[in-house]
Enzyme design. Structure first.
Site, PDB file in Angstrom:
ATOM      1  N   LYS A 250      37.027  34.372  29.233  1.00 10.50           N
ATOM      2  CA  LYS A 250      36.915  33.903  30.622  1.00 10.50           C
ATOM      3  C   LYS A 250      37.379  34.813  31.738  1.00 10.50           C
ATOM      4  O   LYS A 250      37.974  35.739  31.401  1.00 10.50           O
ATOM      5  CB  LYS A 250      37.734  32.662  30.787  1.00 10.50           C
ATOM      6  CG  LYS A 250      38.930  32.715  30.623  1.00 10.50           C
ATOM      7  CD  LYS A 250      40.006  31.522  30.337  1.00 10.50           C
ATOM      8  CE  LYS A 250      41.534  31.790  30.252  1.00 10.50           C
ATOM      9  NZ  LYS A 250      42.308  30.838  29.928  1.00 10.50           N
TER      10      LYS A 250
ATOM     11  N   ARG B  40      46.757  18.449  31.085  1.00  8.22           N
ATOM     12  CA  ARG B  40      45.305  19.063  31.924  1.00  8.22           C
ATOM     13  C   ARG B  40      44.382  18.303  31.412  1.00  8.22           C
ATOM     14  O   ARG B  40      44.070  17.341  31.863  1.00  8.22           O
ATOM     15  CB  ARG B  40      45.667  20.828  31.743  1.00  8.22           C
ATOM     16  CG  ARG B  40      44.897  21.296  32.858  1.00  8.22           C
ATOM     17  CD  ARG B  40      45.254  22.970  32.555  1.00  8.22           C
ATOM     18  NE  ARG B  40      44.989  23.255  31.220  1.00  8.22           N
ATOM     19  CZ  ARG B  40      44.680  24.721  30.939  1.00  8.22           C
ATOM     20  NH1 ARG B  40      45.311  25.537  32.109  1.00  8.22           N
ATOM     21  NH2 ARG B  40      44.588  25.250  29.649  1.00  8.22           N
TER      22      ARG B  40
ATOM     23  N   TYR C 270      50.306  47.192  60.035  1.00  4.61           N
ATOM     24  CA  TYR C 270      50.513  45.815  60.761  1.00  4.61           C
ATOM     25  C   TYR C 270      51.781  45.364  60.692  1.00  4.61           C
ATOM     26  O   TYR C 270      52.712  45.604  59.714  1.00  4.61           O
ATOM     27  CB  TYR C 270      49.497  44.897  59.962  1.00  4.61           C
ATOM     28  CG  TYR C 270      48.037  45.015  60.156  1.00  4.61           C
ATOM     29  CD1 TYR C 270      47.624  45.075  61.480  1.00  4.61           C
ATOM     30  CD2 TYR C 270      47.458  44.914  58.841  1.00  4.61           C
ATOM     31  CE1 TYR C 270      46.324  45.260  61.603  1.00  4.61           C
ATOM     32  CE2 TYR C 270      45.819  45.002  59.233  1.00  4.61           C
ATOM     33  CZ  TYR C 270      45.336  45.101  60.424  1.00  4.61           C
ATOM     34  OH  TYR C 270      43.877  45.377  60.480  1.00  4.61           O
TER      35      TYR C 270
ATOM     36  N   MET D 256      43.990  44.257  54.219  1.00  7.35           N
ATOM     37  CA  MET D 256      42.795  44.053  53.352  1.00  7.35           C
ATOM     38  C   MET D 256      42.067  45.016  52.701  1.00  7.35           C
ATOM     39  O   MET D 256      41.663  44.532  51.593  1.00  7.35           O
ATOM     40  CB  MET D 256      41.787  43.099  54.629  1.00  7.35           C
ATOM     41  CG  MET D 256      40.715  42.194  53.671  1.00  7.35           C
ATOM     42  SD  MET D 256      39.492  41.451  54.919  1.00  7.35           S
ATOM     43  CE  MET D 256      40.570  40.287  55.586  1.00  7.35           C
TER      44      MET D 256
HETATM   45  C1  LIG Z   1      43.042  31.096  28.769  1.00 10.53           C
HETATM   46  C2  LIG Z   1      43.141  30.300  27.451  1.00 10.53           C
HETATM   47  C3  LIG Z   1      43.438  30.831  26.172  1.00 10.53           C
HETATM   48  C4  LIG Z   1      43.956  32.340  26.073  1.00 10.53           C
HETATM   49  O1  LIG Z   1      45.173  32.507  26.540  1.00 10.53           O
HETATM   50  P1  LIG Z   1      45.920  33.946  26.472  1.00 10.53           P
HETATM   51  O2  LIG Z   1      47.445  33.374  26.756  1.00 10.53           O
HETATM   52  O3  LIG Z   1      45.311  34.921  27.595  1.00 10.53           O
HETATM   53  O4  LIG Z   1      45.928  34.287  25.240  1.00 10.53           O
HETATM   54  C5  LIG Z   1      43.310  30.099  25.245  1.00 10.53           C
HETATM   55  N1  LIG Z   1      43.070  28.768  25.183  1.00 10.53           N
HETATM   56  C6  LIG Z   1      42.909  28.044  26.212  1.00 10.53           C
HETATM   57  C7  LIG Z   1      42.388  26.579  26.296  1.00 10.53           C
HETATM   58  C8  LIG Z   1      42.798  28.754  27.451  1.00 10.53           C
HETATM   59  O5  LIG Z   1      42.328  28.364  28.621  1.00 10.53           O
END
Ligand SMILES: *Cc1c(COP(=O)(O)O)cnc(C)c1O
Length: 377
Positions: A33, A131, A265, A313
């Site tokens: 991701k 979550r 700045y 920036m």
């Molecule tokens: C991001 C995520 C992972 C991976 O987490 P890491 O700590 O980067 O290994 C695994 N499972 C879910 C559901 C996640 O959101």
């Protein structure tokens, strides 16, 4: 050059292969991701072919991009998929996550019937992150019901851990217990159908053998980064990880200034002595944390040059007074080796009060990424 990221794909593959060996016989489904934690979604996924057994993404759009690039591995979307994206997800053979057994389930079933194949899903159970997920206490009944649904193909059941990075043992064991308890009433059916159970991200895959189950979902570790100092300490020497990413820029100009001159700045820095100020052409819009103002450092000619003044920036200032070789076009290293010195994502995290995950995940997609494939075979 403004800036570039160099990513060593052979090293990435070695990290993944070492993890796979460590967790065997569990399957390896790396999480790619957020542009593979800033490392580049497509290139990282393509490199994992032959090592990974599947891939996890957060959003269906990431899965669709992988399919468009020709990636044929199983892909699990772990986040919510908008109803408008479900048709495309099904057509691309993405597996989606379900935790709403109401209208969302009906949407999945409708698409499955229209397209003539069941919708592949993993069911998510919430065991303590609070979550996404079916509440663990009522999950068994809901899953049993899904297992009976001919339009839904349950391929996996999973949860996510909240505090392994801090090694909160009691809380983590409680999560394992809630997961096992939710599955107990349907255990025989889950085993008979070969449904995958999984709960471990990087930290748990490394330090909790009991968390490995059928699949592990490491994200940060495949890039050679440790989820936390605790995890690294707990792992002892059981796993070697090599960071794959280097981040470089170049001095645009070196300014000679008199003592007392203010830089940047807010006049947040004044030269204490006659100084040489290196102007680096990237700032917080390019991923340099503003919180590293007057705190971090970059490497020039193998020497640490402190960040002075506020990160702008698109510009950052470094003090190169003690680096006589520094001049315009001199190479600047933000992450990676330079001579005998090195800087890491963890260094940046320490300077700016965050974690290595945020440093790499926020590297913008607009920075050119150069991929070293040497030794990939
Ligand atoms: C991001 C995520 C992972 C991976 O987490 P890491 O700590 O980067 O290994 C695994 N499972 C879910 C559901 C996640 O959101």
């Amino acid at each position: 050059m403004i800036a570039a990221l160099e990513i060593d794909l052979a090293m990435l593959r070695r990290n993944a292969a070492r993890l796979k060996t460590l967790v065997a016989p569990a399957r390896l489904w790396p999480v790619v991701k957020s542009n593979a934690y800033g490392h580049g979604l497509i290139e990282v996924a393509a490199t994992l072919g032959g090592v990974a057994d599947g891939l996890c993404v957060y959003a269906a759009e990431e899965g669709l991009a992988l399919r468009e690039a020709g990636i044929t591995l199983p892909i699990l979307v772990t986040g919510p998929t908008q109803v408008a994206s479900l048709e495309a997800a099904h057509a691309a053979e993405l597996t989606v996550t379900i935790w709403d057994t109401g209208s969302y389930r009906r949407d999945l079933a409708a698409i499955a019937r229209r397209r003539g194949t069941p919708f592949p899903v993993h069911v998510k159970i919430d065991t303590g992150v609070t979550r996404f997920g079916l509440d663990a206490s009522r999950a068994a009944e809901a899953i049993a019901d899904l297992l009976d649904d001919r339009d839904i193909a349950v391929r996996g059941i999973f949860s996510h851990l909240a505090a392994v990075e801090e090694f909160a043992l009691g809380f983590t064991l409680g999560q394992f217990e809630r997961f096992d308890a939710a599955l107990a009433p349907i255990d025989a059916l889950v085993r008979k159908r070969g449904i995958f159970r999984h709960i471990a991200a990087s930290a748990a895959s490394i330090v909790f053998p009991q968390a490995r189950m059928d699949i592990v979902r490491p994200g940060i570790a495949i890039h050679g980064l440790w989820p936390s100092p605790h995890t690294q300490g707990r792992a002892g020497g059981s796993l070697m990880l090599e960071p794959t990413l280097s981040w470089r820029s170049e001095l645009t100009v070196v300014r000679e200034v008199e003592a007392g001159r203010s830089v940047g700045y807010g006049c947040a820095y004044h030269a204490a002595r006659p100084s040489r100020i290196g102007v680096v052409p990237i700032g917080y819009a390019e991923g340099v944390p503003r919180a590293a103002s007057n705190a971090g450092a970059m490497l020039v000619a193998g020497v640490r040059a402190p960040i002075i003044g506020r990160v702008c920036m698109n510009v950052t200032f470094i003090d190169v007074t003690d680096i006589p070789q520094a001049r315009s076009n001199s190479r600047v290293t933000l992450i990676g080796r330079c001579g005998d010195a090195a800087l890491s994502a963890e260094d940046w995290a320490t300077w700016s009060g965050t974690i290595n995950y945020e440093i790499v995940a926020r590297l913008p997609t607009t920075i050119p990424r150069l991929y070293a494939r040497e030794g990939l075979g």
